[in-house]
Design an enzyme around this catalytic site. Sequence first.
Site, PDB file in Angstrom:
ATOM      1  N   ALA A  73       0.810  -1.214   0.000  1.00  7.67           N
ATOM      2  CA  ALA A  73       0.000   0.000   0.000  1.00  7.67           C
ATOM      3  C   ALA A  73       0.847   1.269   0.000  1.00  7.67           C
ATOM      4  CB  ALA A  73      -0.939  -0.002   1.201  1.00  7.67           C
ATOM      5  N   ASN A 153      -5.986   3.412  10.444  1.00  7.95           N
ATOM      6  CA  ASN A 153      -5.228   2.270  10.960  1.00  7.95           C
ATOM      7  C   ASN A 153      -5.068   2.311  12.477  1.00  7.95           C
ATOM      8  OD1 ASN A 153      -3.651   4.479   9.614  1.00  7.95           O
ATOM      9  ND2 ASN A 153      -2.016   3.622  10.882  1.00  7.95           N
ATOM     10  N   GLN A 181      -6.693  -0.754   5.491  1.00  6.70           N
ATOM     11  CA  GLN A 181      -7.240  -1.353   6.714  1.00  6.70           C
ATOM     12  C   GLN A 181      -8.643  -1.898   6.517  1.00  6.70           C
ATOM     13  OE1 GLN A 181      -6.013  -2.219   9.530  1.00  6.70           O
ATOM     14  NE2 GLN A 181      -4.033  -1.259   9.256  1.00  6.70           N
ATOM     15  N   SER A 201      -3.286  -3.712   0.427  1.00  6.52           N
ATOM     16  CA  SER A 201      -2.083  -4.489   0.702  1.00  6.52           C
ATOM     17  C   SER A 201      -2.469  -5.853   1.259  1.00  6.52           C
ATOM     18  CB  SER A 201      -1.252  -3.727   1.736  1.00  6.52           C
ATOM     19  OG  SER A 201      -0.007  -4.348   1.917  1.00  6.52           O
ATOM     20  N   HIS A 203      -0.875  -8.011   3.215  1.00  6.43           N
ATOM     21  CA  HIS A 203      -0.485  -8.466   4.552  1.00  6.43           C
ATOM     22  C   HIS A 203      -1.384  -7.945   5.668  1.00  6.43           C
ATOM     23  CE1 HIS A 203       1.710  -5.030   6.538  1.00  6.43           C
ATOM     24  NE2 HIS A 203       1.796  -4.596   5.301  1.00  6.43           N
ATOM     25  N   THR A 242       9.339  -7.364 -12.731  1.00  2.88           N
ATOM     26  CA  THR A 242       8.819  -8.728 -12.776  1.00  2.88           C
ATOM     27  C   THR A 242       7.794  -8.943 -11.668  1.00  2.88           C
ATOM     28  OG1 THR A 242      10.900  -9.493 -13.697  1.00  2.88           O
ATOM     29  CG2 THR A 242       9.502 -11.164 -12.668  1.00  2.88           C
ATOM     30  N   CYS A 328       8.098   5.785  19.408  1.00  2.00           N
ATOM     31  CA  CYS A 328       9.368   6.121  20.040  1.00  2.00           C
ATOM     32  C   CYS A 328      10.236   6.884  19.055  1.00  2.00           C
ATOM     33  CB  CYS A 328      10.092   4.842  20.441  1.00  2.00           C
ATOM     34  SG  CYS A 328      10.021   4.560  22.194  1.00  2.00           S
TER      35      CYS A 328
HETATM   36  C1  PLP Z   1      -0.361  -0.718   6.652  1.00  2.00           C
HETATM   37  C2  PLP Z   1      -0.910   0.488   5.985  1.00  2.00           C
HETATM   38  C3  PLP Z   1      -0.271   1.084   4.889  1.00  2.00           C
HETATM   39  C4  PLP Z   1       1.067   0.599   4.385  1.00  2.00           C
HETATM   40  O1  PLP Z   1       0.949  -0.642   3.763  1.00  2.00           O
HETATM   41  P1  PLP Z   1       2.234  -1.478   3.331  1.00  2.00           P
HETATM   42  O2  PLP Z   1       1.687  -2.532   2.434  1.00  2.00           O
HETATM   43  O3  PLP Z   1       2.803  -2.025   4.585  1.00  2.00           O
HETATM   44  O4  PLP Z   1       3.149  -0.565   2.610  1.00  2.00           O
HETATM   45  C5  PLP Z   1      -0.858   2.169   4.308  1.00  2.00           C
HETATM   46  N1  PLP Z   1      -2.029   2.668   4.759  1.00  2.00           N
HETATM   47  C6  PLP Z   1      -2.674   2.125   5.800  1.00  2.00           C
HETATM   48  C7  PLP Z   1      -3.963   2.710   6.255  1.00  2.00           C
HETATM   49  C8  PLP Z   1      -2.141   1.024   6.460  1.00  2.00           C
HETATM   50  O5  PLP Z   1      -2.775   0.507   7.494  1.00  2.00           O
END
Ligand code: PLP
Length: 385
Positions: A73, A153, A181, A201, A203, A242, A328
């Site tokens: 993302a 997030n 999110q 994204s 993950h 790629t 931090c």
């Molecule tokens: C985690 C997150 C991102 C970043 O995503 P990545 O795939 O880790 O680069 C961007 N925007 C929001 C709202 C997120 O929670």
Amino acid sequence: MKYPIYLDYNSTTPVDPFVLEAMLPYFSTDFGNAASLSHLYGWVAEKAVEQTRKQIAQFVETLPEGIIFTSGATESNNLALFGIMRQYRQEGNHFITAQTEHKSVLDPFKRLEAEGFSGTYLSVDSQGQISLDALEEAISSKTILVSLMAANNETGVLHPLAEIGKICRQHRILFHCDATQALGKISLSLEKMQIDLLSCSAHKLYGPKGIGALALSRKKIRFRLEPLLFGGGHEQGFRSGTLNVPGIVGFGKAVELAEAKQAEEASRFDSWRRYFYESVCQQLSGVFLNGKWSQALPNTLHLSFAGISGNRLLSHLKKIAVSSGSACTSASLEPSHVLKAMGVSDDLARASLRLSFGRFTTVQELDEAILEIVSVVQELRATMV
Ligand SMILES: *Cc1c(COP(=O)(O)O)cnc(C)c1O
């Protein structure tokens, strides 16, 4: 060493075992380059990629050609913001966003300001909500892009996407939405919400790290995008490089699982969120919810605790893995920009926790986490001088 209870699903999720299983062949037997169309290895990879493209397109309601695979993302947001602003600089130099956006939206915009673009950063109220009137007032003849996230997030607060989309369409402005999110947690539709560009994204929804997408709407409104990466002309020239075939396959499987589980998980997490909040509030006074209960992700709970020192909170919570309301920096705890924008005091922002549940969370874990939080806050309050 025993792993703590994981309540940080908004930061990343474990790969679902079914996702991993789907990915594995694409690391070994089916390792081909999806752009090598002169032999079977390439055909197999290409077929898997195109199938996933279709699947993700259907999930967010756009055409397969509208899906550009990226590394995640952060890249999708960068591609959308730099891509649109630079492409259309002849037509205007103004963008609109909110103070509570993710850093991967705010930082590219800061960079664009250094290139001569100008922006409006909408403020939010104490519950994290933007004002739609303020959005309309900020629009000028120079505005070309609005970027507002689907779900925050940190707090889980939702933006009213359909209303924002309607306003943008009326004023003929492009609407980019960072839906990272929200994807898999609430339903999203480029079509119904009139979103022109959507970042996501894998993950954050039980897929692997390092793969994401920028989804472009059906070509009702035609727009182009200046690429960030140049090279082999992959992804219709929008994103050379790629393709990450195992990642893409995993993303597809993750979306398939989300489609099947979304409704059930949303209602389960929502009842857990209530249970968690009520249990903590029954045992502790001075607990504040950051966000808006009725306009939030079902899996996210952001709480502040009065009367404790924030820099001792996380280090005492040994049994749970959570995020705090601060980051931090070199020497001190810097309160998050999201909580600051909501007017949360620095002390309360430091003494806050983001709890985010997910697919593999159990009720027993929640009970242990509640116990841990209550006892640590009580202990910190008792030793506060
Ligand atoms: C985690 C997150 C991102 C970043 O995503 P990545 O795939 O880790 O680069 C961007 N925007 C929001 C709202 C997120 O929670």
